[in-house]
Motif scaffolding. Structure first.
Motif, mmCIF file in Angstrom:
data_model
loop_
_atom_site.group_PDB
_atom_site.id
_atom_site.type_symbol
_atom_site.label_atom_id
_atom_site.label_comp_id
_atom_site.label_asym_id
_atom_site.label_seq_id
_atom_site.Cartn_x
_atom_site.Cartn_y
_atom_site.Cartn_z
ATOM 1 N N ARG A 11 36.509 42.917 50.671
ATOM 2 C CA ARG A 11 37.922 43.897 51.252
ATOM 3 C C ARG A 11 38.253 43.387 52.196
ATOM 4 N N MET A 12 38.077 42.564 53.020
ATOM 5 C CA MET A 12 38.865 42.120 54.202
ATOM 6 C C MET A 12 39.999 40.983 53.873
ATOM 7 N N GLU A 13 39.632 40.421 52.413
ATOM 8 C CA GLU A 13 40.738 39.542 52.548
ATOM 9 C C GLU A 13 41.657 40.119 50.814
ATOM 10 N N LEU A 14 41.454 41.106 51.014
ATOM 11 C CA LEU A 14 42.488 42.290 49.418
ATOM 12 C C LEU A 14 43.096 42.612 51.189
ATOM 13 N N SER A 15 42.633 43.393 51.893
ATOM 14 C CA SER A 15 43.828 44.233 53.165
ATOM 15 C C SER A 15 44.124 42.681 53.468
ATOM 16 N N LYS A 16 44.332 41.615 53.214
ATOM 17 C CA LYS A 16 45.966 40.319 54.218
ATOM 18 C C LYS A 16 46.703 40.434 52.975
ATOM 19 N N ARG A 17 45.488 40.414 52.375
ATOM 20 C CA ARG A 17 47.069 40.149 50.703
ATOM 21 C C ARG A 17 47.818 41.685 50.298
ATOM 22 N N GLY A 18 47.593 42.558 50.791
ATOM 23 C CA GLY A 18 48.292 44.353 51.517
ATOM 24 C C GLY A 18 47.537 44.606 49.500
ATOM 25 N N ASP A 19 48.719 45.213 48.995
ATOM 26 C CA ASP A 19 49.432 45.570 47.492
ATOM 27 C C ASP A 19 49.743 44.651 46.746
ATOM 28 N N GLY A 20 49.629 43.448 46.974
ATOM 29 C CA GLY A 20 50.254 42.334 46.454
ATOM 30 C C GLY A 20 48.702 42.199 45.282
ATOM 31 N N TRP A 21 47.583 42.514 45.505
ATOM 32 C CA TRP A 21 46.107 42.234 45.445
ATOM 33 C C TRP A 21 46.557 43.354 43.794
ATOM 34 N N ARG A 22 46.550 44.032 43.482
ATOM 35 C CA ARG A 22 46.259 45.620 43.077
ATOM 36 C C ARG A 22 47.706 46.106 42.781
ATOM 37 N N ARG A 23 48.159 46.115 42.110
ATOM 38 C CA ARG A 23 49.526 46.855 41.198
ATOM 39 C C ARG A 23 48.729 48.209 40.193
ATOM 40 N N TRP A 24 49.367 49.201 40.645
ATOM 41 C CA TRP A 24 49.611 50.714 39.830
ATOM 42 C C TRP A 24 51.031 50.076 39.332
ATOM 43 N N MET A 25 50.978 50.725 37.251
ATOM 44 C CA MET A 25 51.327 50.811 36.331
ATOM 45 C C MET A 25 51.441 52.152 36.216
ATOM 46 N N VAL A 33 44.973 42.742 39.029
ATOM 47 C CA VAL A 33 43.891 43.048 39.871
ATOM 48 C C VAL A 33 43.446 41.210 39.901
ATOM 49 N N ASP A 34 44.137 40.736 41.515
ATOM 50 C CA ASP A 34 43.617 38.980 41.504
ATOM 51 C C ASP A 34 42.789 39.474 42.720
ATOM 52 N N LEU A 35 41.689 38.275 42.080
ATOM 53 C CA LEU A 35 40.616 38.123 43.371
ATOM 54 C C LEU A 35 40.275 36.802 43.359
ATOM 55 N N SER A 36 41.787 35.609 42.900
ATOM 56 C CA SER A 36 41.316 34.058 42.412
ATOM 57 C C SER A 36 41.228 33.456 44.129
ATOM 58 N N GLY A 37 40.725 32.432 43.812
ATOM 59 C CA GLY A 37 40.429 31.609 45.083
ATOM 60 C C GLY A 37 40.758 32.160 46.523
ATOM 61 N N MET A 38 39.109 33.229 45.890
ATOM 62 C CA MET A 38 38.529 33.613 47.197
ATOM 63 C C MET A 38 36.435 32.950 47.628
ATOM 64 N N SER A 39 36.589 32.282 46.883
ATOM 65 C CA SER A 39 35.619 31.338 46.944
ATOM 66 C C SER A 39 34.156 32.149 46.391
ATOM 67 N N LEU A 40 34.332 33.001 45.232
ATOM 68 C CA LEU A 40 33.204 34.085 44.546
ATOM 69 C C LEU A 40 32.212 33.620 44.225
ATOM 70 N N ASP A 41 30.814 33.753 44.152
ATOM 71 C CA ASP A 41 29.956 33.162 43.047
ATOM 72 C C ASP A 41 29.562 34.202 42.600
ATOM 73 N N SER A 42 29.944 35.336 42.659
ATOM 74 C CA SER A 42 29.576 36.582 42.012
ATOM 75 C C SER A 42 30.908 37.902 42.163
ATOM 76 N N LEU A 43 30.045 38.249 41.418
ATOM 77 C CA LEU A 43 31.195 39.376 41.168
ATOM 78 C C LEU A 43 31.283 40.577 41.488
ATOM 79 N N PRO A 44 31.337 41.594 43.373
ATOM 80 C CA PRO A 44 32.212 41.977 43.708
ATOM 81 C C PRO A 44 32.638 42.920 43.653
ATOM 82 N N ILE A 45 33.032 43.810 42.553
ATOM 83 C CA ILE A 45 34.238 44.478 42.169
ATOM 84 C C ILE A 45 34.706 45.147 43.301
ATOM 85 N N PRO A 46 35.318 45.599 43.994
ATOM 86 C CA PRO A 46 35.763 46.787 44.410
ATOM 87 C C PRO A 46 35.579 48.140 43.370
ATOM 88 N N SER A 47 35.656 49.469 43.851
ATOM 89 C CA SER A 47 35.460 50.697 43.445
ATOM 90 C C SER A 47 36.150 51.111 42.655
#
Length: 348
Positions: A11-25, A33-47
């Motif tokens: 959530r914190m990382e996505l808030s920094k990225r603003g609208d760039g992480w998620r774009r509605w077509m 949806v862009d979740l790259s480069g976040m050091s994730l070892d599992s997938l806590p996908i936002p709701s």
């Protein structure tokens, strides 16, 4: 607790990225949806509704697996990028991605691809470079009728399955830096193939199939740094061939003095051998018939012309054996910069 912490991190990382992480077509009601480069070892996908995602980027993380249930719900995903993770396998539920066109799984620890990947019939580009693949699914070529680019370089492949020859839409096949012993015998179905790179299979690849002359659309052929001693005569019939890389092979036919002239001279030499082949054993005669049928060989002299243009397209800087090239002394020759330079790898 760890899952909740990762959720908060996302959530914190996505808030920094603003609208760039998620774009509605709006027009299609799908998301990028862009979740790259976040050091994730599992997938806590936002709701969000996974079925609305059209492009999902999970690259440059520490993922070791992808949940079957998550993948099965990506019903509208067109592009999936999971490169540069720690994936040891792909979920079998990848078969649910009927709209998937681009799949990038490079830079992982994959030893195999799931057989179910053949159900991704919309797939146009598959990038599985820099893994630990020892084989591809035997039936991979039967169903992926829309595949245009297959990149499996820098793996441990010993052979390419015969079904590869059924990829009639394929335009680029990159299988360099493997352990290939041979290529499939029946290549004539690859009528749209423009780029074939099987270079740097070191001591393993000693021969090319005669059917390579039936690749009527081939423009670039790279067989450098193998152990090939003789090129098939049929290469002399490849009318569209503009670039031929053969350096680092112990070639004796055509002889070195022919290579020093031009690609046109190489074609002329091989075509002359083909003409002489009319008096050869029946097996070779049957290949001449095939080449004539495919319109690549007319039984006479090769077309004139080409000259300077073909000379510039021919790459043969060093004519030598590659014994010992795999030793540490020569490893710098295969640095990332060298491997991806225009001299050793063609892109369109």
């Amino acid at each position: 607790m760890m899952y909740e912490q990762q959720q908060q991190q996302v959530r914190m990382e996505l808030s920094k990225r603003g609208d760039g992480w998620r774009r509605w077509m709006e027009e299609d009601k799908v998301e990028i949806v862009d979740l790259s480069g976040m050091s994730l070892d599992s997938l806590p996908i936002p709701s969000i509704n996974l079925a609305t995602i059209c492009k999902l980027d999970l690259s440059n993380n520490n993922l070791q697996s992808m949940p079957e249930s998550l993948t099965a719900r990506l019903l509208n995903v067109v592009a999936l990028d999971v490169h540069s993770n720690q994936l040891k396998s792909l979920p079998n539920s990848i078969c649910c991605l009927s709209k998937l066109k681009t799949l990038n799984v490079s830079g992982n620890l994959l030893q195999t691809l799931p057989k179910t990947i053949e159900n991704c019939r919309s797939l146009e580009e598959l990038n599985a470079n820099f893994n630990e693949l020892t084989m591809l699914p035997n039936t991979i070529g039967f169903e992926l009728i829309n595949l245009k680019k297959l990149s499996v370089n820098s793996n441990k492949l010993i052979f390419l399955p015969q079904s590869i020859t059924h990829l009639t839409s394929l335009r680029v096949l990159d299988a360099r830096l493997n352990c290939l012993r041979s290529l499939p015998q029946e290549l004539e179905n690859l009528i749209k193939l423009e780029v074939l790179n099987v270079s740097q299979n070191f001591q393993y690849l000693e021969n090319l199939p005669y059917s390579i002359g039936l690749l009527v659309s081939l423009v670039e052929l790279d067989v450098s740094y193998n152990k090939i001693t003789s090129l098939p005569d049929s290469i002399g019939c490849m009318k569209k061939l503009q670039k031929l890389c053969v350096e680092g092979n112990p070639l004796v036919s055509p002889p070195m003095e022919v290579f020093e002239q031009s690609l046109h001279a190489v074609k002329e030499y091989l075509s002359a051998k083909m003409n002489a082949g009319h008096k050869s054993p029946q097996k070779k005669k049957s290949w001449v018939v095939k080449l004539v049928k495919y319109g690549t060989f007319n039984g006479g002299h090769m077309m004139r012309g080409g000259g300077r243009g073909e000379r510039e397209g021919f790459i043969m800087s060093e004519y030598r054996s590659i014994d010992g090239l795999a030793s540490p002394r020569y490893m710098r020759m295969f640095s990332t910069r060298r491997l991806f330079s225009p001299r050793t790898y063609f892109t369109r």
